[in-house]
Scaffold this active site. Structure first.
Site, mmCIF file in Angstrom:
data_model
loop_
_atom_site.group_PDB
_atom_site.id
_atom_site.type_symbol
_atom_site.label_atom_id
_atom_site.label_comp_id
_atom_site.label_asym_id
_atom_site.label_seq_id
_atom_site.Cartn_x
_atom_site.Cartn_y
_atom_site.Cartn_z
ATOM 1 N N ASP A 32 80.667 34.425 -38.276
ATOM 2 C CA ASP A 32 79.915 34.881 -39.447
ATOM 3 C C ASP A 32 79.932 36.389 -39.632
ATOM 4 O O ASP A 32 80.172 36.883 -40.731
ATOM 5 C CB ASP A 32 78.463 34.374 -39.366
ATOM 6 C CG ASP A 32 78.422 32.861 -39.320
ATOM 7 O OD1 ASP A 32 78.460 32.245 -40.391
ATOM 8 O OD2 ASP A 32 78.390 32.291 -38.202
ATOM 9 N N ARG A 67 65.732 42.311 -30.837
ATOM 10 C CA ARG A 67 65.978 42.900 -32.166
ATOM 11 C C ARG A 67 65.627 44.387 -32.208
ATOM 12 O O ARG A 67 66.407 45.177 -32.728
ATOM 13 C CB ARG A 67 65.238 42.114 -33.258
ATOM 14 C CG ARG A 67 65.678 40.651 -33.411
ATOM 15 C CD ARG A 67 67.180 40.457 -33.329
ATOM 16 N NE ARG A 67 67.609 39.088 -33.536
ATOM 17 C CZ ARG A 67 68.427 38.410 -32.722
ATOM 18 N NH1 ARG A 67 68.881 38.977 -31.607
ATOM 19 N NH2 ARG A 67 68.807 37.185 -33.004
ATOM 20 N N ASP A 83 64.152 36.707 -37.461
ATOM 21 C CA ASP A 83 64.996 37.830 -37.059
ATOM 22 C C ASP A 83 65.273 38.801 -38.209
ATOM 23 O O ASP A 83 65.336 40.009 -38.003
ATOM 24 C CB ASP A 83 66.302 37.317 -36.433
ATOM 25 C CG ASP A 83 66.057 36.699 -35.060
ATOM 26 O OD1 ASP A 83 65.150 37.192 -34.350
ATOM 27 O OD2 ASP A 83 66.749 35.734 -34.692
ATOM 28 N N SER A 103 72.359 26.778 -33.422
ATOM 29 C CA SER A 103 72.264 28.218 -33.581
ATOM 30 C C SER A 103 71.723 28.775 -32.272
ATOM 31 O O SER A 103 70.624 28.412 -31.841
ATOM 32 C CB SER A 103 71.332 28.551 -34.744
ATOM 33 O OG SER A 103 71.000 29.920 -34.681
HETATM 34 N N1 ARG Z 1 62.643 31.224 -32.964
HETATM 35 C C1 ARG Z 1 62.951 32.234 -32.010
HETATM 36 C C2 ARG Z 1 62.401 33.546 -32.483
HETATM 37 O O1 ARG Z 1 62.139 33.695 -33.640
HETATM 38 C C3 ARG Z 1 64.407 32.295 -31.674
HETATM 39 C C4 ARG Z 1 65.319 32.818 -32.741
HETATM 40 C C5 ARG Z 1 66.732 32.713 -32.280
HETATM 41 N N2 ARG Z 1 67.643 33.231 -33.215
HETATM 42 C C6 ARG Z 1 68.749 32.570 -33.567
HETATM 43 N N3 ARG Z 1 69.516 33.127 -34.444
HETATM 44 N N4 ARG Z 1 69.074 31.416 -33.056
HETATM 45 O O2 ARG Z 1 62.229 34.444 -31.709
#
Ligand code: ARG
Length: 401
Positions: free
Chosen positions: A14, A95, A124, A175
């Site tokens: 991506d 992040r 995110d 994911s």
């Molecule tokens: N739900 C978790 C969070 O918001 C994990 C996010 C993981 N990100 C991903 N792109 N799979 O911290």
């Protein structure tokens, strides 16, 4: 001068397509930014080469593993941070460190905009953009998947049409986001919340049903930070890595939850955080003997609020900074050793010792010769219950009228 955009680049399909996609949609030059937070996989050099081959004008790569362990994972450990009581904030704490590097790269290369590969449904995107707004208020944000209609199918078609050096056939139904603090898996088959996770989902942990022999270890802490394992000095990064291996082999740190996203969706998540969960368990047990009762009770609520702020993308906020100062103050005496057995999915503490312990054997013992004066308990209880007693006397009098 041509506009420049820095892109958070993972090396995957991506974001590789996003380089050219953003270029075509905006006419800007794209600079790929790859940050190593201990996610494993390809080398930074391979990622840099792919970014350039996919059309990036520059590639910025950073080994941020120690920075991430010291400045992001350690505060999380000191807070015993578990969002909704379960999730050690794996993605949420990565992040902000990526944001720091994105902003640094934007300055270095004269970019006006920061791009990331998130969808419009998750946390995110919020963490990236709130972080960027805070550290670089003049920078704009763009998310090609959300803002420029870059779907999976279009990404595959684009990569094939342009002959980009990236695999388009390998289909991962999940994911996945991972770093040294843990691993997050979502979507696909897991979206039916009654479906049990299948074996192939896990990578950091072995099946706890068939564990090897129990693994006993001693973790030494100084002011809330692990400094040695079994007497051998370690950095925070090494402590997490070693415990990922040892606790992972025992299936420790598997988490299956439905959590509340900031955007209002409940979502199913599978996490693996063997090192993080072993460390948080040990750290909490050391706090139990080194932090005074009222401070400890208050710290638990502070830790919970800290977790919510960090989950909600407020890493760089003033309140989070103030709570950090409180948490740091509580760690002054959190030094000593924790003995722990890792086995069959559990990390069980079996012993603790500390020069700065508040545990007083002579007060606690039920053997003869204790120095606790039991005669003081009667008066204490009388006064402790006084206000409730006065109130209930009033209630009975009023009810009797
Ligand atoms: N739900 C978790 C969070 O918001 C994990 C996010 C993981 N990100 C991903 N792109 N799979 O911290």
């Amino acid at each position: 001068m041509t506009d420049r955009i820095v892109l958070a680049y993972s090396g995957g399909l991506d974001t590789s397509v996003a380089i050219g996609w953003i270029g075509e949609a905006t006419g800007a030059e794209v600079i790929a930014v790859a940050v190593d937070v201990g996610q494993g996989g390809e080398s930074l050099e391979d990622i840099r080469q792919r970014a350039l081959a996919c059309g990036a004008v520059e590639a910025y790569v950073a080994d941020a593993r120690d920075e991430f362990a010291n400045e992001y994972a350690m505060p999380t450990l000191k807070a015993n941070a578990l969002y909704q009581g379960h999730y050690p904030l794996v993605s949420a704490i990565s992040r902000p460190v990526i944001v720091k590097h994105l902003v640094k790269a934007a300055r270095e290369f004269g970019a006006t905009t920061v791009a990331h590969g998130c969808t419009g449904k998750g946390n995110d995107q919020v963490r990236f953009e709130v972080g960027i707004q805070t550290l670089g208020p003049d920078l704009k944000c763009i998310a090609p998947v959300r803002d420029l209609a870059l779907t999976r199918d279009k990404a595959i078609a684009f990569a094939e049409a342009k002959g980009l050096p990236i695999e388009t056939t390998k289909k991962n139904p999940y994911s996945i986001d991972q770093n040294v603090w843990g691993r997050a898996v979502e979507t696909g088959y897991l979206e039916d919340i009654w479906n049990a996770p299948t074996k192939d989902i896990y990578d950091y942990t072995a099946t706890p049903e068939f564990p090897p022999a129990p693994d006993e270890l001693i973790i030494s802490f100084v002011q809330g930070v692990p400094v040695a394992i079994d007497g051998v000095p370690v950095t925070p990064l090494q402590a997490i890595q070693q415990l990922n291996r040892r606790a992972g082999a025992q299936g420790v740190g598997r988490i299956d939850v439905v959590e509340d996203r900031l955007v209002g969706i409940k979502s199913r998540e599978i996490y693996e955080a063997p090192g993080a969960m072993a460390l948080i368990t040990a750290h909490k047990h050391l706090e139990d003997i080194t932090i005074e009762r009222e401070q400890a009770r208050f710290k638990a609520t502070v830790g919970q609020r800290w977790s919510e702020l960090v989950y909600d993308g407020q890493w760089f906020s003033p309140l989070k900074r103030s709570l950090d100062a409180f948490i740091q103050d509580t760690q002054q005496h959190v030094s000593g050793d924790i003995r722990m057995t890792l086995h069959g999915g559990a990390a069980i503490v079996t012993g603790r010792r500390s020069e700065t312990s508040l545990y007083d054997f002579d007060l606690a013992t039920y053997d003869t010769g204790d120095k606790f004066d039991q005669s003081q308990a009667r008066g204490f209880i009388e006064l402790w219950g006084m206000s409730s007693k006065v109130a209930s006397t009033r209630d009975q009098r009023v009810a009797g009228k």
